[in-house]
Design a protein around this motif. Sequence first.
Motif, PDB file in Angstrom:
ATOM      1  N   TYR A 126       0.606  -1.130   0.122  1.00  0.00           N
ATOM      2  CA  TYR A 126      -0.034  -0.196  -0.087  1.00  0.00           C
ATOM      3  C   TYR A 126       0.843   1.207  -0.128  1.00  0.00           C
ATOM      4  O   TYR A 126       1.955   1.175   0.474  1.00  0.00           O
ATOM      5  CB  TYR A 126      -1.179  -0.122   1.199  1.00  0.00           C
ATOM      6  N   HIS A 127       0.267   2.491  -0.437  1.00  0.00           N
ATOM      7  CA  HIS A 127       0.898   3.672  -0.685  1.00  0.00           C
ATOM      8  C   HIS A 127      -0.150   4.303   0.162  1.00  0.00           C
ATOM      9  O   HIS A 127      -1.322   4.889   0.045  1.00  0.00           O
ATOM     10  CB  HIS A 127       1.025   3.966  -2.182  1.00  0.00           C
ATOM     11  N   LEU A 128       0.517   5.209   1.303  1.00  0.00           N
ATOM     12  CA  LEU A 128      -0.222   5.993   2.110  1.00  0.00           C
ATOM     13  C   LEU A 128      -0.034   7.403   1.794  1.00  0.00           C
ATOM     14  O   LEU A 128       1.027   7.883   1.834  1.00  0.00           O
ATOM     15  CB  LEU A 128      -0.126   5.957   3.485  1.00  0.00           C
ATOM     16  N   HIS A 129      -1.090   8.311   1.428  1.00  0.00           N
ATOM     17  CA  HIS A 129      -0.948   9.553   1.432  1.00  0.00           C
ATOM     18  C   HIS A 129      -1.600  10.328   2.366  1.00  0.00           C
ATOM     19  O   HIS A 129      -2.713  10.357   2.538  1.00  0.00           O
ATOM     20  CB  HIS A 129      -1.148  10.242  -0.043  1.00  0.00           C
ATOM     21  N   LEU A 130      -0.953  11.249   3.266  1.00  0.00           N
ATOM     22  CA  LEU A 130      -1.616  12.038   4.228  1.00  0.00           C
ATOM     23  C   LEU A 130      -1.437  13.539   3.906  1.00  0.00           C
ATOM     24  O   LEU A 130      -0.329  14.008   3.445  1.00  0.00           O
ATOM     25  CB  LEU A 130      -0.754  11.559   5.400  1.00  0.00           C
ATOM     26  N   ALA A 131      -2.524  14.096   4.187  1.00  0.00           N
ATOM     27  CA  ALA A 131      -2.385  15.587   4.085  1.00  0.00           C
ATOM     28  C   ALA A 131      -3.396  16.406   4.897  1.00  0.00           C
ATOM     29  O   ALA A 131      -4.239  15.819   5.331  1.00  0.00           O
ATOM     30  CB  ALA A 131      -2.657  16.024   2.520  1.00  0.00           C
ATOM     31  N   TRP A 132      -2.957  17.660   5.003  1.00  0.00           N
ATOM     32  CA  TRP A 132      -4.041  18.177   6.037  1.00  0.00           C
ATOM     33  C   TRP A 132      -3.736  19.821   5.740  1.00  0.00           C
ATOM     34  O   TRP A 132      -2.664  20.153   5.249  1.00  0.00           O
ATOM     35  CB  TRP A 132      -3.569  18.119   7.426  1.00  0.00           C
ATOM     36  N   GLU A 133      -4.735  20.560   5.936  1.00  0.00           N
ATOM     37  CA  GLU A 133      -4.665  22.051   5.764  1.00  0.00           C
ATOM     38  C   GLU A 133      -5.785  22.582   6.699  1.00  0.00           C
ATOM     39  O   GLU A 133      -6.686  22.092   7.133  1.00  0.00           O
ATOM     40  CB  GLU A 133      -4.979  22.356   4.359  1.00  0.00           C
ATOM     41  N   ASP A 134      -5.231  23.989   7.072  1.00  0.00           N
ATOM     42  CA  ASP A 134      -6.124  24.645   8.173  1.00  0.00           C
ATOM     43  C   ASP A 134      -6.985  25.399   7.111  1.00  0.00           C
ATOM     44  O   ASP A 134      -6.894  25.877   5.983  1.00  0.00           O
ATOM     45  CB  ASP A 134      -5.258  25.738   8.674  1.00  0.00           C
ATOM     46  N   GLU A 135      -8.567  25.135   7.437  1.00  0.00           N
ATOM     47  CA  GLU A 135      -9.510  25.630   6.637  1.00  0.00           C
ATOM     48  C   GLU A 135      -9.503  27.141   6.673  1.00  0.00           C
ATOM     49  O   GLU A 135      -9.838  28.123   5.855  1.00  0.00           O
ATOM     50  CB  GLU A 135     -10.807  25.088   7.116  1.00  0.00           C
ATOM     51  N   ASP A 136      -9.486  27.809   8.138  1.00  0.00           N
ATOM     52  CA  ASP A 136      -9.642  29.194   8.228  1.00  0.00           C
ATOM     53  C   ASP A 136      -8.503  30.129   7.176  1.00  0.00           C
ATOM     54  O   ASP A 136      -8.886  30.857   6.499  1.00  0.00           O
ATOM     55  CB  ASP A 136      -9.335  29.608   9.520  1.00  0.00           C
ATOM     56  N   ASP A 137      -7.277  29.734   7.431  1.00  0.00           N
ATOM     57  CA  ASP A 137      -6.378  30.484   6.451  1.00  0.00           C
ATOM     58  C   ASP A 137      -5.377  29.365   6.145  1.00  0.00           C
ATOM     59  O   ASP A 137      -5.373  28.265   6.688  1.00  0.00           O
ATOM     60  CB  ASP A 137      -5.818  31.576   7.098  1.00  0.00           C
ATOM     61  N   GLU A 138      -4.413  29.758   5.163  1.00  0.00           N
ATOM     62  CA  GLU A 138      -3.420  28.704   5.171  1.00  0.00           C
ATOM     63  C   GLU A 138      -1.989  28.791   5.944  1.00  0.00           C
ATOM     64  O   GLU A 138      -1.007  29.016   5.514  1.00  0.00           O
ATOM     65  CB  GLU A 138      -2.998  28.871   3.518  1.00  0.00           C
ATOM     66  N   ARG A 139      -2.429  28.444   7.029  1.00  0.00           N
ATOM     67  CA  ARG A 139      -1.064  28.717   8.108  1.00  0.00           C
ATOM     68  C   ARG A 139      -0.232  27.437   7.879  1.00  0.00           C
ATOM     69  O   ARG A 139      -0.904  26.439   7.323  1.00  0.00           O
ATOM     70  CB  ARG A 139      -1.787  28.700   9.544  1.00  0.00           C
ATOM     71  N   SER A 140       0.994  27.516   8.331  1.00  0.00           N
ATOM     72  CA  SER A 140       1.817  26.318   7.905  1.00  0.00           C
ATOM     73  C   SER A 140       1.635  25.640   9.061  1.00  0.00           C
ATOM     74  O   SER A 140       1.028  25.791  10.232  1.00  0.00           O
ATOM     75  CB  SER A 140       3.432  26.938   7.911  1.00  0.00           C
ATOM     76  N   GLN A 141       2.518  24.344   8.903  1.00  0.00           N
ATOM     77  CA  GLN A 141       1.983  23.210   9.930  1.00  0.00           C
ATOM     78  C   GLN A 141       2.629  23.500  11.231  1.00  0.00           C
ATOM     79  O   GLN A 141       2.072  23.154  12.175  1.00  0.00           O
ATOM     80  CB  GLN A 141       2.707  22.032   9.340  1.00  0.00           C
ATOM     81  N   SER A 142       3.782  24.509  11.358  1.00  0.00           N
ATOM     82  CA  SER A 142       4.142  24.907  12.640  1.00  0.00           C
ATOM     83  C   SER A 142       3.246  25.842  13.400  1.00  0.00           C
ATOM     84  O   SER A 142       3.462  26.114  14.456  1.00  0.00           O
ATOM     85  CB  SER A 142       5.404  25.364  12.367  1.00  0.00           C
ATOM     86  N   ASP A 143       2.241  26.449  12.674  1.00  0.00           N
ATOM     87  CA  ASP A 143       1.590  27.547  13.213  1.00  0.00           C
ATOM     88  C   ASP A 143       0.591  27.068  14.395  1.00  0.00           C
ATOM     89  O   ASP A 143       0.325  27.551  15.186  1.00  0.00           O
ATOM     90  CB  ASP A 143       0.783  28.264  12.055  1.00  0.00           C
ATOM     91  N   PRO A 144      -0.291  25.868  14.066  1.00  0.00           N
ATOM     92  CA  PRO A 144      -1.363  25.538  15.264  1.00  0.00           C
ATOM     93  C   PRO A 144      -0.671  25.606  16.754  1.00  0.00           C
ATOM     94  O   PRO A 144       0.313  25.435  16.736  1.00  0.00           O
ATOM     95  CB  PRO A 144      -1.795  24.319  14.808  1.00  0.00           C
ATOM     96  N   GLY A 145      -1.486  25.478  17.492  1.00  0.00           N
ATOM     97  CA  GLY A 145      -0.796  25.420  19.003  1.00  0.00           C
ATOM     98  C   GLY A 145      -0.744  24.026  19.362  1.00  0.00           C
ATOM     99  O   GLY A 145      -0.577  23.837  20.649  1.00  0.00           O
ATOM    100  N   PHE A 146      -1.138  23.052  18.558  1.00  0.00           N
ATOM    101  CA  PHE A 146      -1.026  21.669  19.050  1.00  0.00           C
ATOM    102  C   PHE A 146      -0.267  20.965  17.903  1.00  0.00           C
ATOM    103  O   PHE A 146       0.061  21.403  17.013  1.00  0.00           O
ATOM    104  CB  PHE A 146      -2.551  21.085  19.150  1.00  0.00           C
ATOM    105  N   LEU A 147      -0.066  19.668  18.208  1.00  0.00           N
ATOM    106  CA  LEU A 147       0.920  18.751  17.380  1.00  0.00           C
ATOM    107  C   LEU A 147      -0.100  17.711  17.115  1.00  0.00           C
ATOM    108  O   LEU A 147      -0.871  17.168  17.971  1.00  0.00           O
ATOM    109  CB  LEU A 147       2.180  18.292  18.050  1.00  0.00           C
TER     110      LEU A 147
END
Lengths: 365, 64
Positions: free
Chosen positions: A75-96
Amino acid sequence: MKKHLPTIIASLLAFVILVMGGTVLILNRNSTPEHACRFYFQSNISVKDGRVTVGEETETAENVIPFTLSEDPEYHLHLAWEDEDDERSQSDPGFLTLMVLEDNEGEVVAYCSGGWLDNDMELDELKAGEYKAHFRFFVDEKEFRDCLIELGEDISEEAKGSFDGYENFGEEGSWVVNFSFELEGKNGVTYQTGIRLGVLFGGVIGILAALLLILLTKKEKTLKGQYDERQEFYRGRAFKYGFFTMLIYLAIDSCVSVAEIELPMDRAVMAMLGLLLGILVFGSYSIWKDAYFSLNDKKKTTLIIFSLIGLLELLIGISNIRDGSAYVDGQLTYQCISLMVGIMFVILLVVVALKVFTGGKGSAE
Amino acid sequence: MKNLRLKSARAAMDLSQQELADRVGVSRQTINAIEKGDYNPSIRLCLEICKTLGKTLDELFWEE
């Protein structure tokens, strides 16, 4: 023999292009994943008073996705995520975020966190059975580290330093995040391998065909396009217009890049679009001025080859649209280039038809 | 400006645009463009046409 040489070469080229296109189509079709699990979900994640919550108050801050695999290829797994409100980078949210994939016995099959959540993974040992994908959210650094250690991660002193990149870690707020989890079975040749083989195959054949043509035109002068002075004049103009079209397009492209404007297409499509626009302007203008076909060109043969290539490119393009690879996450990918080339050939054929119907032949006396 | 003298010289020799084009080594559309005044030929092409039609440059291309 010499008389029929251009026709033989044109036929050979058309045959090679057809075989090439057919191979790419077959590879694409074979590589279309048959065993796939795709999930797209939205998570409302809040960080407050040093705690992270998902949606309504829950005991554990996580999303769990159960799924079943009926077959056990690689299998090949593709994961992706994006912030819906704006396009903040991944280091931006206050959680991991930590994604843990467990089988039905609770054994961890794979995991990833932080920046790796926007990534592709090869999962070669998945068996048919039931699985759970846990998306856990952390706001406590120690808790996150403990979890990683539990998973067998070596948290060295150096690795601890890498935590500093998450500047907003612990910051209070709410985030609406779209996650995509795409697990696709690799059935024989993978999609990417199919495309790469197609590009490699096309490139090699193209270079060989070009070399063959150059060698033959040197030996056989009738193969070389012969244009009269009026045609040379208008071809010069056509090249100029094509060149300026590409120049203007590149200038606009640069401005778009500098202004960081998001366009619904990736870089490969952007580059190819400029190239095709230039060719289209050159082709349309020279066809309209009767300067496209040389004096020794067999117009009918050329038009048949044009139609065949156009049709083939359109078919490949439509196939790519149908399997969803031409338009991914609101962006046109390089898989749509075939369709663009097909459309270009159709436009050129329309210009030829218009030229014929608006007196291309009528003025002969 | 239309080149009617070229057109009549060609007609006098009972040549079609295509036939004249083949003899001077250009496309039919080029002969058509010259006759319609849409294209100014080079002196070399003018000479070719004159030789083929048995005329002088003055007779075919000099404006009066």
